[in-house]
Design a protein around this motif. Structure first.
Motif, PDB file in Angstrom:
ATOM      1  N   ARG A 183      -1.422  33.264 -30.251  1.00  0.00           N
ATOM      2  CA  ARG A 183      -2.862  33.189 -30.516  1.00  0.00           C
ATOM      3  C   ARG A 183      -3.292  31.807 -31.009  1.00  0.00           C
TER       4      ARG A 183
ATOM      5  N   GLY B 241      -5.695  29.511 -28.842  1.00  0.00           N
ATOM      6  CA  GLY B 241      -6.992  29.196 -29.420  1.00  0.00           C
ATOM      7  C   GLY B 241      -7.285  27.706 -29.410  1.00  0.00           C
TER       8      GLY B 241
ATOM      9  N   LEU C 170     -10.584  32.003 -32.026  1.00  0.00           N
ATOM     10  CA  LEU C 170      -9.920  33.126 -31.364  1.00  0.00           C
ATOM     11  C   LEU C 170      -9.343  34.063 -32.426  1.00  0.00           C
TER      12      LEU C 170
ATOM     13  N   THR D  21      -8.547  37.906 -31.782  1.00  0.00           N
ATOM     14  CA  THR D  21      -7.600  38.914 -31.299  1.00  0.00           C
ATOM     15  C   THR D  21      -7.376  38.763 -29.806  1.00  0.00           C
ATOM     16  N   ILE D  22      -6.186  39.180 -29.374  1.00  0.00           N
ATOM     17  CA  ILE D  22      -5.810  39.204 -27.959  1.00  0.00           C
ATOM     18  C   ILE D  22      -5.301  40.607 -27.662  1.00  0.00           C
TER      19      ILE D  22
ATOM     20  N   LEU E  74     -10.014  38.670 -24.879  1.00  0.00           N
ATOM     21  CA  LEU E  74     -10.016  37.716 -25.982  1.00  0.00           C
ATOM     22  C   LEU E  74     -11.270  37.930 -26.809  1.00  0.00           C
TER      23      LEU E  74
END
Length: 347
Positions: free
Chosen positions: A13, A17, A30, A32-33, A47
Motif C-alpha cells: 500500500r 500510494g 491511499l 485501503t486496497i 482502491l
C-alpha cells in the motif's frame, strides 16, 4: 488459496500510494486496497483513498503465456473509446512493468453501478430484463460500427483473415497449457482448420469477452455505464463477438457457465438467439449472417482454450481466483463436446 498465492496477490500500500500520488492528478492518501472476488485472469482491486475511489487492474504474478494478460492493451482501447458511444471508465494511469507492485497495471475511475452475474437476471422485472438485453445488443452493434482508424486503433490487430489468426493463436495457447489429452478438442481443432470460411473483409473492433457480467449497469435502471474487461480485444471479425455472446443461450444454466440453456427465455423476456442476431443485423444494416455454425464452434473452442489456461495457472499457483477456477476444470471437455455436437447436427 494457499498462503503463498494470497501473498503474491497482495499489494504494497505505501509503495503503491507513492507511485499513484506522483502519477495521477489529485490522487492522495491511499487508505485501503481490496481485491475484487471473481475474475480468472487479471486481478482487479478497489482502491479507497482520501481523494476518492479508484479501480486498479494488473497482470497476475508469475510466469505468463506469451501475448496473455496485456493490460496495456486494455488501457489503450478504453482510452480510445471514451466519447464514442461505447461506455467505458476513464483511464487515469498506466504503469511500467517495473512498477511499485512488481508488474504492469492500470488505474481507472470507479463507477458506482451494479453487475448482473446471472444471465437470467432474476433481480429485475420482465420489462427491465428485456431492456437490459436490448441495451447489450445496441452497445455491441455500436462497437462494431466504430471505424478503428477514427479512434487511433488502426494498428490494434494484425491484417489478414481473423479466424485463421485466431485458430492458430488459440490452438497454440491450448497446447501450451494442455494438461490432459482430449480427443474432442483434437477433432475440433482439425475441423476448424479445415472449414474456415473465406475472408469477407469485415473488420471491426471486437471486445473478445462480450457478456452480461462484463458490464456495469446503473443502480436503478437498465443503462450500461461501462463495458469492462477488454483483455481479449483486437481488430477482427464482428461475428466473433456476436457468436461468443450467443454461446450463453446454449450453455447450461446449472453450471459454472451460468448459461441460458434449458430456461424459458420467452417468459423471462429474453430474446431468442435468432431474434438477438436479427436485431444486431438490423442495427448494422445487414441482411443476415453466414457461417453461423462455424462462428459458434470457433467460439466454443476459444472459450475452451481460455479456460484451459486457467486450469494451467491453477496447477502453477498463479490463478487470480483459484477456488472459482477449480470448478471449471470439467468445462473444457464439455465445451469441446458441445461444439462437436453443434457441428455434427449443423445447428
Amino acid at each position: 488459496m494457499s498462503e503463498a498465492q494470497k501473498a503474491s496477490l497482495e499489494l504494497d500500500r505505501a509503495a503503491l500510494g507513492r507511485e499513484l500520488e506522483g502519477a495521477i492528478d489529485g490522487f492522495r492518501g491511499l487508505e485501503t486496497i481490496t481485491k475484487f472476488k471473481g475474475g480468472q485472469s487479471n486481478p482487479t482491486y478497489l482502491l479507497e483513498a482520501a481523494s476518492g475511489r479508484y479501480v486498479l487492474r494488473s497482470k497476475p504474478p508469475g510466469t505468463l503465456l506469451k501475448s496473455a494478460h496485456q493490460v496495456d492493451r486494455e488501457y489503450r482501447v478504453m482510452k480510445a473509446l471514451k466519447g464514442t458511444g461505447v461506455p467505458v471508465p476513464e483511464m487515469l494511469y498506466l504503469s511500467p512493468e517495473d512498477s511499485s507492485i512488481g508488474r504492469m497495471f492500470f488505474v481507472m475511475s470507479h463507477i458506482d453501478g451494479r453487475i448482473f452475474w446471472d444471465p437470467a437476471v432474476p433481480e429485475v422485472s420482465v420489462d427491465e430484463r428485456r431492456a437490459i438485453y436490448d441495451n447489450m445488443n445496441r452497445v455491441l452493434a455500436r462497437l462494431h460500427d466504430i471505424d478503428p482508424v477514427s479512434v487511433g486503433l488502426s494498428d490494434y490487430g494484425k491484417p489478414g483473415n481473423y479466424f485463421t489468426r485466431q485458430i492458430d493463436r488459440w490452438s497454440k495457447q491450448y497446447r501450451a497449457s494442455e494438461t490432459v489429452k482430449l480427443a474432442d478438442v483434437d477433432w475440433l481443432i482439425d475441423w476448424l482448420e479445415q472449414n474456415q470460411p473465406a475472408d469477407d473483409g469485415a473488420v471491426s473492433l471486437v471486445h473478445g469477452d462480450f457478456r452480461l457480467d462484463n458490464m456495469m449497469f446503473s443502480r436503478d435502471g437498465t443503462e450500461i455505464l461501462a463495458l469492462l474487461d477488454w483483455e481479449l480485444s483486437t481488430l477482427g471479425h464482428p461475428l466473433a463477438d456476436l457468436a461468443y455472446q450467443c454461446m450463453q443461450w446454449r450453455l447450461p444454466h446449472a453450471s459454472g457457465f451460468r448459461g441460458l440453456g434449458g430456461m424459458d427465455r420467452a417468459a423471462l423476456g429474453i430474446p431468442s438467439e435468432q431474434d438477438y442476431v436479427r436485431d444486431w443485423c438490423e442495427r448494422r444494416g445487414l441482411e443476415g449472417v453466414d457461417n453461423w455454425v462455424f462462428c459458434l464452434a470457433f467460439s466454443f473452442f476459444r472459450l475452451a482454450a481460455i479456460i484451459q489456461g486457467i486450469v494451467k495457472r491453477i496447477a502453477d499457483g498463479n490463478a487470480s481466483d483459484p477456488e472459482r477456477g477449480a470448478q471449471l476444470v470439467a468445462a473444457v471437455p464439455l465445451l469441446a463436446r458441445m461444439a462437436r455436437n453443434l457441428i455434427e447436427k449443423g445447428e
